[in-house]
Write a protein that holds these residues in place. Structure first.
Motif, PDB file in Angstrom:
ATOM      1  N   VAL A 209      53.060 -26.029  15.519  1.00  0.00           N
ATOM      2  CA  VAL A 209      52.243 -24.813  15.413  1.00  0.00           C
ATOM      3  C   VAL A 209      50.842 -25.059  15.962  1.00  0.00           C
ATOM      4  O   VAL A 209      50.290 -24.233  16.700  1.00  0.00           O
ATOM      5  N   ALA A 210      50.273 -26.215  15.617  1.00  0.00           N
ATOM      6  CA  ALA A 210      48.924 -26.552  16.110  1.00  0.00           C
ATOM      7  C   ALA A 210      48.910 -26.625  17.625  1.00  0.00           C
ATOM      8  O   ALA A 210      47.996 -26.110  18.286  1.00  0.00           O
ATOM      9  N   ALA A 211      49.918 -27.272  18.219  1.00  0.00           N
ATOM     10  CA  ALA A 211      49.975 -27.401  19.677  1.00  0.00           C
ATOM     11  C   ALA A 211      50.191 -26.053  20.342  1.00  0.00           C
ATOM     12  O   ALA A 211      49.617 -25.770  21.403  1.00  0.00           O
ATOM     13  N   ALA A 212      51.000 -25.194  19.734  1.00  0.00           N
ATOM     14  CA  ALA A 212      51.314 -23.890  20.331  1.00  0.00           C
ATOM     15  C   ALA A 212      50.107 -22.965  20.370  1.00  0.00           C
ATOM     16  O   ALA A 212      49.976 -22.144  21.288  1.00  0.00           O
ATOM     17  N   GLY A 213      49.211 -23.082  19.386  1.00  0.00           N
ATOM     18  CA  GLY A 213      48.058 -22.194  19.345  1.00  0.00           C
ATOM     19  C   GLY A 213      46.735 -22.865  19.622  1.00  0.00           C
ATOM     20  O   GLY A 213      45.688 -22.211  19.568  1.00  0.00           O
ATOM     21  N   GLY A 214      46.733 -24.187  19.895  1.00  0.00           N
ATOM     22  CA  GLY A 214      45.486 -24.904  20.122  1.00  0.00           C
ATOM     23  C   GLY A 214      44.656 -25.060  18.861  1.00  0.00           C
ATOM     24  O   GLY A 214      43.427 -25.120  18.924  1.00  0.00           O
ATOM     25  N   HIS A 215      45.311 -25.112  17.708  1.00  0.00           N
ATOM     26  CA  HIS A 215      44.609 -25.140  16.427  1.00  0.00           C
ATOM     27  C   HIS A 215      44.183 -26.557  16.047  1.00  0.00           C
ATOM     28  O   HIS A 215      44.872 -27.536  16.361  1.00  0.00           O
ATOM     29  N   ASN A 216      43.070 -26.650  15.347  1.00  0.00           N
ATOM     30  CA  ASN A 216      42.633 -27.914  14.774  1.00  0.00           C
ATOM     31  C   ASN A 216      43.490 -28.231  13.556  1.00  0.00           C
ATOM     32  O   ASN A 216      43.933 -27.327  12.842  1.00  0.00           O
ATOM     33  N   LEU A 217      43.685 -29.519  13.296  1.00  0.00           N
ATOM     34  CA  LEU A 217      44.643 -29.932  12.271  1.00  0.00           C
ATOM     35  C   LEU A 217      44.105 -31.133  11.509  1.00  0.00           C
ATOM     36  O   LEU A 217      43.507 -32.035  12.097  1.00  0.00           O
ATOM     37  N   ILE A 218      44.324 -31.121  10.192  1.00  0.00           N
ATOM     38  CA  ILE A 218      44.029 -32.305   9.383  1.00  0.00           C
ATOM     39  C   ILE A 218      45.272 -32.655   8.589  1.00  0.00           C
ATOM     40  O   ILE A 218      45.934 -31.785   8.026  1.00  0.00           O
TER      41      ILE A 218
END
Length: 515
Positions: A209-218
């Motif tokens: 999901v992070a890769a698909a939307g360019g989201h930051n992740l922890i």
């Protein structure tokens, strides 16, 4: 007598053509003007030794050297070669009728060999823009500079090679690189693959999901749960770099001197993982001589901060503005540099000082207060800029040994690329917006507005789980990405529910859970 040669000065991503003017009359003085730093001024001694080693004498006379524009500060040793050629030409030791057609850069060693320089690629781009016929660089930088088409790029090993070429005594062929062929050949060659990760399906879903939307992740979990292992495999599921992105990324690494010998375009998204002892300047860039920091080196790629809670809190706070603006402006007394820094921020940390809070196989010895203070090292404003919070549990060895290899990165990447293609069409009319993570508040209402039932679910979840109001837009952005992965035009309840599950660290009772 009067002679001009041409080179370039690099300041951030900006490159300025520098004209080296040498005037020689009867006398014994040597004057240098043009705001050259110590490395530039020391070039006179390197040039004198190199000339002597190759059978030439340093010119004797009243010599005035000017580097125009004279109000621009010149830094580094790349001016040695054009200055040496100018001194030889002004003294009559060599003849060349078309010096004005070539730009040249290179550091001279004492025996006359050329040493590599930083910024060969942006210098080559500037040389083409200024309509120079060719560019002469050290042999180590020739493939990097030859990426630029419609420009003759010559790689030279020694000062004598340059003298022979410019005087017409020796013939050299310009280097040609099939940029597109080399770029596309290495795009999908990854050393690490998600097939190596057994189990951890929920964490792999969060990374997709992070890769698909360019989201930051922890990611937060006990030691040995696979946080760093999965983070290092994130570039293998990101969409491939475009040629424009690759060129911009390669320029930044060229300026920083991070490209290896015989390097051409960077074909894979960069992955930068600085140690937690990094300083603020090393992270964002700057210094006495302006250099890109880790956030700019991670441009169009991933910045991974392992053990986030061990970083200096003040160092982490400098990330807040770049995460929002995706550019960093470094202003100092002597210079101002503007650099791009559009990256995915990925972090990992333990859930508590001992590392085993919430781990069913180990007993945690930390109090709720200790856990809150530990996680309190990550400030609220920084945490608000991280869209996805993912809890990870270690996979027991008994289960790990029985599990089949995980889904390969290539399969996950296909789904990510399809979701990004949907976003490209959606944001076609918006400048600078390429993925869901970059949406503004106004765009959220236009593209990610949930229906009444989903909005009611979101309201209840925020009240029950004590989520902050600022988590609202992050949830909608992530829900929009989940809908894109599912091929849904609308954001539905199931997408909102999954997005809510990715805001665990916003929960007011997180540190008291299970204690």
């Amino acid at each position: 007598m009067f002679i001009k040669t041409y080179c370039a000065a690099v300041n951030g991503l900006d490159v300025t053509t520098v004209t080296i003017e040498v005037s020689m009359n009867i006398g014994v003085m040597y004057r240098f003007t043009g705001l050259g730093d110590t490395a530039v001024r020391e070039g006179r001694d390197r040039i004198a030794a190199a000339l002597q080693q190759n059978g030439y004498k340093f010119p004797h006379g009243d010599i005035t050297v000017n580097m125009a524009p004279a109000d621009l500060r010149k830094e580094g040793s790349s001016f040695d070669l054009p200055l040496a050629i100018a001194l030889l030409a002004v003294s009559g030791s060599m003849e060349c009728e078309d010096l004005e057609r070539y730009m040249m850069v290179g550091e001279l060693s004492l025996d006359g060999h050329l040493q590599p320089i930083k910024g060969a690629l942006p210098i080559a781009i500037r040389a083409r823009a200024e309509k120079f016929k060719g560019l002469i660089v050290p042999i180590q930088n020739v493939r990097e500079a030859a990426v630029v088409n419609n420009l003759e790029v010559y790689g030279m090993e020694t000062l004598m090679d340059v003298i022979g070429f410019l005087s017409g005594q020796r013939q050299f062929e310009p280097v040609h690189i099939d940029t597109r062929k080399e770029f596309y050949e290495h795009q999908c060659q990854f050393d690490a693959d998600f097939s190596d990760v057994r189990g951890q399906e929920s964490a792999k879903r969060a990374m997709e999901v992070a890769a698909a939307g360019g989201h930051n992740l922890i990611m937060i979990g006990p030691p040995g749960s696979g946080k760093s292992m999965m983070a290092k495999r994130l570039p293998s599921i990101l969409p491939p770099l475009s040629l424009a992105e690759s060129l911009e990324t390669t320029q930044i690494h060229s300026i920083a001197g991070k490209l290896g010998r015989n390097a051409t375009l960077i074909s894979q998204r960069p992955f930068r993982a600085p140690h937690h002892t990094i300083s603020e300047v090393a992270l964002v860039g700057g210094g006495a001589t302006p250099q890109p920091g880790e956030i700019s080196l991670a441009h169009n790629g991933v910045l991974f901060c392992d053990e986030l809670t061990e970083f200096n809190k003040q160092t982490l706070e400098v990330l807040r503005q770049p995460l929002e603006d995706r550019r960093i402006t470094i202003s100092r007394a002597k210079y101002t540099v503007d650099l791009p820094c559009s990256f995915m921020f990925v972090a990992s940390c333990n859930p508590c000082p001992c590392g085993y809070y919430g781990d069913p196989t180990h007993q945690c010895c930390c109090t709720p207060g200790q856990i809150q203070r530990y996680l309190g090292k990550i400030s609220g404003p920084l945490l608000d800029r991280i869209d996805i919070h993912c809890e990870i549990q270690a996979v027991p060895f008994a289960d790990l040994s029985k599990m089949a290899p995980g889904e390969p990165s290539s399969a996950i990447r296909e789904r990510v690329i399809k979701a990004r293609q949907i976003q490209e069409v959606r944001f076609k009319g918006f400048k600078g917006i390429h993925c869901n993570a970059q949406m503004t508040e106004r765009m959220l209402h236009q593209f990610a507005e949930p229906d009444a039932a989903s909005m009611d679910m979101l309201r209840k979840a925020m009240e029950r789980l004590k989520l902050s109001a600022r988590a609202y837009s992050r949830i909608l952005k992530v829900a929009r990405t989940i809908a894109d992965l599912a091929g849904s035009e609308k954001v539905e309840s199931m997408h909102i529910a999954e997005a809510i599950g990715y805001r665990n660290l916003d929960r007011g009772d997180w540190a008291e859970r299970g204690v």
